[in-house]
Design an enzyme around this catalytic site. Structure first.
Site, mmCIF file in Angstrom:
data_model
loop_
_atom_site.group_PDB
_atom_site.id
_atom_site.type_symbol
_atom_site.label_atom_id
_atom_site.label_comp_id
_atom_site.label_asym_id
_atom_site.label_seq_id
_atom_site.Cartn_x
_atom_site.Cartn_y
_atom_site.Cartn_z
ATOM 1 C CG ASP A 11 -2.340 -0.338 1.042
ATOM 2 O OD1 ASP A 11 -2.203 -1.805 -0.078
ATOM 3 O OD2 ASP A 11 -3.308 -0.645 1.811
ATOM 4 N NE ARG B 172 -9.168 -2.237 -2.900
ATOM 5 C CZ ARG B 172 -9.223 -1.620 -1.525
ATOM 6 N NH1 ARG B 172 -7.909 -1.270 -0.369
ATOM 7 N NH2 ARG B 172 -10.038 -1.090 -1.629
#
Length: 503
Positions: free
Chosen positions: A244, A296
């Site tokens: 992330d 994702r």
């Protein structure tokens, strides 16, 4: 209270007026002013490597050759003495993270101790002790290791974590955190089974430690950091994201890595309302998105994202998602759709009406669609881009097998002397079943190329190499820029709260 806040804010803003102008223009430290030129530079390097491979007639089946056409690997793996010149790797970066120096020019630090007993006073010879140092370091490992973290591993600027020559697994609490730093290279490391940690003090430098709240359990968390390069890593089985990047991070390349066994793989952007992320620029190149992935890969918000020559062999919902008008440049990827008829689309505009996303610049060029996969482009030059993509022979995607053949930790298909099993997870490498017990096996003495030893003397952990050539510490302007962003964020939050209290 609010008037005092305004006075403090105005004083700070006037003190850093040049930086404020940059912030209000939503630029970030190290944000490239012309991202398309970075894309073109990557393509030039790729074409040179592929042309060299073709000229020398390297067989597609010759996976041991350094001449795969992959410009990163061809840069250092063709040097038979790479072990004596490890820092050459820092010159091989591509894309937006190509300027990441890591520990180039600094000492070598040899990790000889796999323990992580004390997050405040780490033992010399451990990975935690290495990454918190202030000077540039090139960190290597004396032998195969399973490093089970108790808390987040908070990495300082100008560090390379280089796992070549050893089989290194990082698991446990928090895993790797890159926060308010720059110039980090993470290479050839297994990162998996990362779980939330926190409510504890953790050291981030030799002179500072602080209280950490509960972490998300990311494999690698990039927070307000720049010049980051993640290469040849294998990531799986983490609680939150595998990688992330949020809060104004930029100048990032994620390459040659293998992702598997995970739901929300990669999040790039804090939230749709966090405008400083408009300067986020990320290159995702030569990766293999493998088995048991859901979504994702990545999921983008603001910014510019170059997704090039990756092999997508599985997803359950979608491959690439976005919101908040990101620019997405997809080139030469191979997208293999699942059998589910409802999941054939590569792209997903997350919680956004079609009237809004038709203006987003999402381009596809030379991508190969397999098993019914389809990419929905959008943007101003949609007609031109679509015609170009449709008429262009997907030549670049035809090299996917050679470009991604070594994705993940190098030599991972060879002798793997470390096995890991955790309750509630499958095995670290994808095998095993539910509810296994914790087992760790470490054998062999694979040298990291710079010696080893078990002495507690400081001299055994550090080996000087070109110490005078170490790069300077991060510029204070970077710190001030991030400070301004934080002040603006806190102030606006305070104003919102004040408004609510007045209702």
């Amino acid at each position: 209270m609010l008037p005092n806040t305004y006075i403090l804010l105005i004083s700070l803003l006037s003190s850093f007026s040049p930086l404020i102008i940059a912030t209000l223009n939503l630029t970030l430290p190290h944000q490239h002013p012309n991202p398309e030129s970075v894309v073109q530079d990557l393509q030039r390097k790729l074409n040179v490597s592929v042309s060299r491979r073709q000229m020398l007639g390297v067989s597609e089946k010759d996976q041991t050759s350094c001449l795969t056409g992959n410009p990163i690997d061809d840069c250092w793996r063709c040097n038979l003495n790479w072990g004596s010149n490890r820092q050459q790797l820092a010159d091989c970066g591509i894309g937006f993270g190509r300027e990441a120096l890591g520990g180039k020019g600094g000492q070598f630090y040899i990790v000889t101790d796999s323990s992580d007993k004390d997050a405040v006073n780490p033992t010399p010879g451990t990975l935690r002790h290495a990454v918190i140092q202030t000077e540039p370091l090139w960190i290597i490992f004396s032998t195969n290791m399973l490093i089970k973290l108790e808390q987040e591993l908070i990495v300082n600027s100008f560090k390379t974590i280089d796992g070549r020559g050893a089989n290194v697994h990082i698991v446990g609490g928090g895993c790797i955190t890159l926060q308010f730093i720059s110039n980090v290279i993470i290479h050839n490391i297994h990162i998996h089974h990362c779980v939330p940690s926190g409510h504890a003090n953790v050291r981030s430098s030799p002179t500072h430690y602080g209280w950490r709240t509960l972490s998300d359990g990311d494999g690698i968390s990039i927070y307000a950091s720049t010049k980051i390069w993640i290469d040849h890593c294998s990531l799986s089985y983490c609680t939150d994201g595998l990688i992330d990047a949020i809060m104004g991070s930029t100048g990032i390349t994620i390459s040659n890595s293998y992702f598997s066994h995970h739901d929300e793989v990669m999040l790039l952007g804090h939230n749709d309302n966090y405008l400083p992320d408009s300067g986020m620029q990320v290159t995702i190149a030569f990766n293999h998105f493998g088995e048991a992935l859901v979504q994702r890969m990545p999921r983008c918000r603001h910014g510019y994202f170059h997704v090039v020559n990756n092999d997508y062999t599985q997803w359950e919902m979608y491959a690439i998602g976005g919101s908040a008008k990101p620019t997405l440049n997809s080139q030469g990827n191979r997208y293999t759709a699942p059998s589910d008829f409802n999941a054939k689309e590569v792209t997903k505009r997350v919680e956004t009406d079609e009237k809004e996303w038709t203006g987003w610049n999402w381009r596809t060029e030379g991508d190969m669609m397999v098993n019914g996969a389809f990419f929905v482009p959008s943007g101003e030059d949609l007609g031109l881009e679509y015609a170009k993509a449709s008429s262009l022979e997907p030549r670049s995607a035809g090299f996917i097998d050679s470009l991604t053949v070594n994705a993940g930790v190098l030599g991972d298909n060879g002798d793997n002397s470390i096995s890991v099993s955790y309750p509630g997870f499958n095995g670290g490498g994808g095998g095993g079943g539910e509810g296994g017990t914790t087992t760790t096996t470490t054998t062999g003495s694979s040298s990291a190329g710079m010696g080893s030893g078990n002495s507690n003397s400081e001299g055994d952990y550090f080996n000087m190499i070109f110490g005078s050539g170490a790069p300077p510490p991060p510029s204070t302007s970077i710190i001030f820029s991030f400070l301004i962003i934080i002040i603006l964020n806190i102030t606006f939050t305070t104003i919102d709260q004040g408004a609510l209290l007045s209702l």
